[in-house]
Design an enzyme around this catalytic site. Structure first.
Site, mmCIF file in Angstrom:
data_model
loop_
_atom_site.group_PDB
_atom_site.id
_atom_site.type_symbol
_atom_site.label_atom_id
_atom_site.label_comp_id
_atom_site.label_asym_id
_atom_site.label_seq_id
_atom_site.Cartn_x
_atom_site.Cartn_y
_atom_site.Cartn_z
ATOM 1 N N ASP A 98 14.268 -17.632 0.467
ATOM 2 C CA ASP A 98 13.733 -16.291 0.703
ATOM 3 C C ASP A 98 14.621 -15.603 1.746
ATOM 4 O OD1 ASP A 98 10.294 -15.479 0.324
ATOM 5 O OD2 ASP A 98 11.900 -14.087 0.861
ATOM 6 N N ASP A 199 13.565 -10.331 0.228
ATOM 7 C CA ASP A 199 12.299 -9.800 0.728
ATOM 8 C C ASP A 199 12.378 -8.321 1.105
ATOM 9 O OD1 ASP A 199 9.604 -10.571 2.027
ATOM 10 O OD2 ASP A 199 10.638 -9.523 3.635
ATOM 11 N N GLU A 256 12.808 -8.164 -4.197
ATOM 12 C CA GLU A 256 11.412 -7.740 -4.132
ATOM 13 C C GLU A 256 11.446 -6.217 -3.973
ATOM 14 O OE1 GLU A 256 9.116 -8.037 -0.635
ATOM 15 O OE2 GLU A 256 7.270 -8.458 -1.707
ATOM 16 N N HIS A 325 2.401 -15.107 -2.914
ATOM 17 C CA HIS A 325 1.689 -15.383 -1.654
ATOM 18 C C HIS A 325 1.107 -14.124 -1.024
ATOM 19 C CE1 HIS A 325 5.584 -13.890 -0.715
ATOM 20 N NE2 HIS A 325 5.187 -13.689 0.522
ATOM 21 N N ASP A 326 1.348 -12.964 -1.664
ATOM 22 C CA ASP A 326 0.798 -11.699 -1.140
ATOM 23 C C ASP A 326 -0.364 -11.184 -1.976
ATOM 24 O OD1 ASP A 326 4.124 -10.386 -0.528
ATOM 25 O OD2 ASP A 326 2.776 -11.484 0.811
HETATM 26 O O1 TEU Z 1 6.265 -8.177 1.255
HETATM 27 C C1 TEU Z 1 6.823 -6.864 1.258
HETATM 28 C C2 TEU Z 1 5.905 -5.899 0.654
HETATM 29 O O2 TEU Z 1 6.263 -5.131 -0.203
HETATM 30 C C3 TEU Z 1 4.524 -5.809 1.210
HETATM 31 O O3 TEU Z 1 4.035 -4.495 0.979
HETATM 32 C C4 TEU Z 1 3.638 -6.759 0.467
HETATM 33 O O4 TEU Z 1 3.535 -6.324 -0.870
HETATM 34 C C5 TEU Z 1 2.336 -6.746 1.204
HETATM 35 O O5 TEU Z 1 2.507 -7.671 2.227
HETATM 36 C C6 TEU Z 1 1.210 -7.109 0.286
HETATM 37 O O6 TEU Z 1 0.009 -6.915 0.951
HETATM 38 C C7 TEU Z 1 7.201 -9.103 1.779
HETATM 39 C C8 TEU Z 1 6.592 -10.494 1.783
HETATM 40 O O7 TEU Z 1 6.313 -10.889 0.441
HETATM 41 C C9 TEU Z 1 5.342 -10.466 2.621
HETATM 42 O O8 TEU Z 1 4.702 -11.745 2.614
HETATM 43 C C10 TEU Z 1 5.751 -10.130 4.043
HETATM 44 O O9 TEU Z 1 4.580 -9.999 4.823
HETATM 45 C C11 TEU Z 1 6.540 -8.803 4.095
HETATM 46 O O10 TEU Z 1 7.559 -8.719 3.110
HETATM 47 C C12 TEU Z 1 7.260 -8.689 5.425
HETATM 48 O O11 TEU Z 1 8.292 -9.663 5.444
#
Ligand code: TEU
Ligand code: CA
Length: 551
Positions: A98, A199, A256, A325-326
């Site tokens: 990542d 990310d 992403e 994971h989000d």
């Molecule tokens: O997420 C980036 C992102 O687009 C966020 O809006 C994400 O969709 C949001 O956390 C969902 O509620 C990335 C990672 O996947 C996330 O886990 C991190 O918290 C974030 O970047 C900051 O690194």
């Protein structure tokens, strides 16, 4: 269309903190991952994406990095990492890491220097501004709630943080920052990793001048996405990143890319102009996850997913996913985690997995893990959840109302420990887990799934197998059928004289359907279904899914 190993691959995302604990401290770690590589290999996985394992104070569980070139102590050492990479390669799998380069941790040496003084050599590695009329430099809201700025009294200025206040945004306008990041990326690629998931990469270009955003509703802070998501000028950064790093290696990169529209796909993933091999985009997620609890808007779903399938058809490539994971668990959010948990998990799997793109499976999705409902906010860990709770309580929102939102949309839904068996803590740890295990682990766990040939696990295993056995499911075109059907998502994949028909009833009511004549009259061989008999030519049972090879 060019043949590529990463187009034929199936990927598995590991959130290390929750995957497997090898030393009893209640936190997943690298040796824990190594102990489960055979399990991942046996599922049929080719590529493993590991969420961040670098040094971090874990304000955002590793997405706040304090040393890009060292391993987080709780997860192990660089020797453990080297062993992981060797063991993954020994099993003929690949490992992608990542890459978090929109921001660092506020405990990164660059930021510790940057905040010391206005004329520090690292000051412009981050985005500092004086207050405006005694307030934050602009009205942007952080993605994690509250202001996107934090005051730092040492130099009487604010620094920008789109995410948590311990994740200061890097200043991508500064060529020194970009150069240091490229050196770090190449250091990892020279170690022999097989690529990156990149990310929050659509956030790195901010609108020049960082102006206030329109605020017609007179909000305290305005959702800031318009100020930094996929802004003009980002392509120059991405092109330079690619030229200085990725383009020199035979690797897989997945961006992403929140906020990228299908009509911009070519610039992001096109075979000629693309900067990444594929991207995660999120338009379809707004249909059911964070804000609605009315199940799937199937017409919007078809429109969005088909737009991406056709936008990329031949010119680029998709990353296919339902969970990460989000996101909350898909079987709870889209399907039914009660009576039809198994059928709906398999139906959803069929619908997304066989489209054109590289399918990603998030840990636990392959056994139908569900959302969780912890009673108290103290049982939760996620910074986004904690901020949401605090901000809403400050506005007087009742606790029950906030907990409902957390139960439906909170990121910890997908971060409860992986459920390996029905023993204490689901076999995840012999210690006290950093986040409680979902109480349903006695019914839902890997051991039980492996023993039941009709399990969700074995269904995913068959999906992976038929995708590998039928080139049309990798390189074939995608054609939506039954476009206006209210319950059934159906499409074909066609490559030369091979055609596969995929149908999934995404609801718990029976559903009649009428195939187009060309398909209706053709001879079909059933490759896979989540039911095992009595296939009615004109109707599908609750969440019934079928995959046919058209003869
Ligand atoms: O997420 C980036 C992102 O687009 C966020 O809006 C994400 O969709 C949001 O956390 C969902 O509620 C990335 C990672 O996947 C996330 O886990 C991190 O918290 C974030 O970047 C900051 O690194
Ligand atoms: Ca551990």
């Amino acid at each position: 269309m060019q043949k590529k190993w990463w187009k034929e691959a199936v990927a598995y995302q590991i959130y290390p903190r929750s995957f497997m604990d090898s030393n009893g401290d209640g936190i997943g770690d690298i040796q824990g991952i190594i102990s489960k590589l055979d399990y991942i290999k046996n599922l049929g996985i080719d590529v493993i994406w590991v969420s961040p394992i670098y040094q971090s104070p874990n304000d955002d569980n590793g997405y706040d990095i304090s040393d890009y070139q060292d391993i987080m102590e709780e997860f192990g050492t660089m020797d453990d990492f080297d062993q992981l990479l060797k063991e993954v390669h020994r099993r003929d799998m690949k490992l992608i890491m990542d890459l978090v380069i929109n921001h660092t941790s506020d405990e990164h040496p660059w930021f510790i220097e940057s905040r010391k003084s206005k004329d520090n050599a690292y000051r412009d590695y981050y985005i500092w501004r004086p207050s405006k009329n005694g307030k934050e430099p602009n009205n942007w809201e952080s993605i994690f709630g509250g202001s996107a700025w934090k005051y730092d009294e040492t130099t009487d200025e604010y620094f920008m943080h789109l995410f948590s206040s311990k994740q200061p945004d890097l200043n991508w306008e500064n060529p020194d920052v970009r150069r240091e990041l490229y050196n770090m990326v190449n250091w990892w690629l020279d170690k022999g990793i097989d690529g990156f998931r990149v990310d929050a990469i659509s956030h790195i270009k901010k609108i020049p001048g960082l102006p206030d955003l329109p605020n017609p509703e007179n909000l305290d802070y305005v959702p800031s996405f318009k100020g930094h998501m996929n802004r003009d000028g980002i392509q120059e950064f991405l092109q330079e990143l690619k030229e200085n790093t990725f383009s020199k290696y035979d690797i897989m990169t997945v961006g992403e890319a929140n906020g990228v529209q299908a009509n911009q796909a070519d610039n992001w993933v096109g075979e000629k102009n693309g900067k990444f091999n594929m991207i995660f985009q999120f338009e379809h997620l707004n249909l059911w996850g964070k804000d609605t609890d009315t199940g799937i808007d199937i017409h919007k779903l078809k429109e969005i997913l088909s737009k991406w399938q056709t936008a990329l058809d031949g010119s680029g490539w998709n990353a296919l996913f339902l969970e990460n994971h989000d996101q909350p668990r898909s079987v709870s959010t889209w399907g039914d985690d009660g009576k039809y948990r198994v059928e709906s998990a398999k139906s959803l799997a069929t619908m997304y997995f066989l489209m054109q793109g590289t399918p990603f499976i998030y840990q636990g999705q392959e056994i139908g893990m569900t959302n969780v409902q912890f009673e108290s906010i103290d049982d939760y860990n996620d910074v986004e959840i904690k901020n949401l709770y605090r901000n809403k309580r400050e506005k007087g929102v009742p606790v029950e109302e906030i907990m409902e939102i957390i139960w439906n949309t909170g990121r910890d839904n997908s971060r409860t420990p992986m459920q390996w068996n029905d023993k204490e803590n689901a076999g995840f740890t012999t210690g006290r887990p950093w986040l409680k295990v979902n109480p349903n682990y006695k019914e839902i766990n890997v051991e039980k799934e492996l023993q039941d040939e009709d399990s969700i696990y074995h269904y995913y295993k068959k999906l992976i197998q038929i995708r590998k056995e039928n080139a049309a499911l990798v390189y074939g075109t995608y054609d939506l059928i039954l476009e206006n059907h209210n319950q059934v998502y159906a499409y074909t994949r066609t490559l030369d004289d091979q055609q596969v028909l995929i149908m999934a009833n995404l609801f718990e009511e029976d559903s009649d359907f009428n195939l187009p004549a060309s398909l209706k009259d053709s001879e079909k061989e059933l490759l896979l279904s989540n039911y095992d008999n009595d296939f009615d030519e004109l109707s599908l049972r609750p969440y019934e899914a079928r995959v046919y090879l058209i003869k």
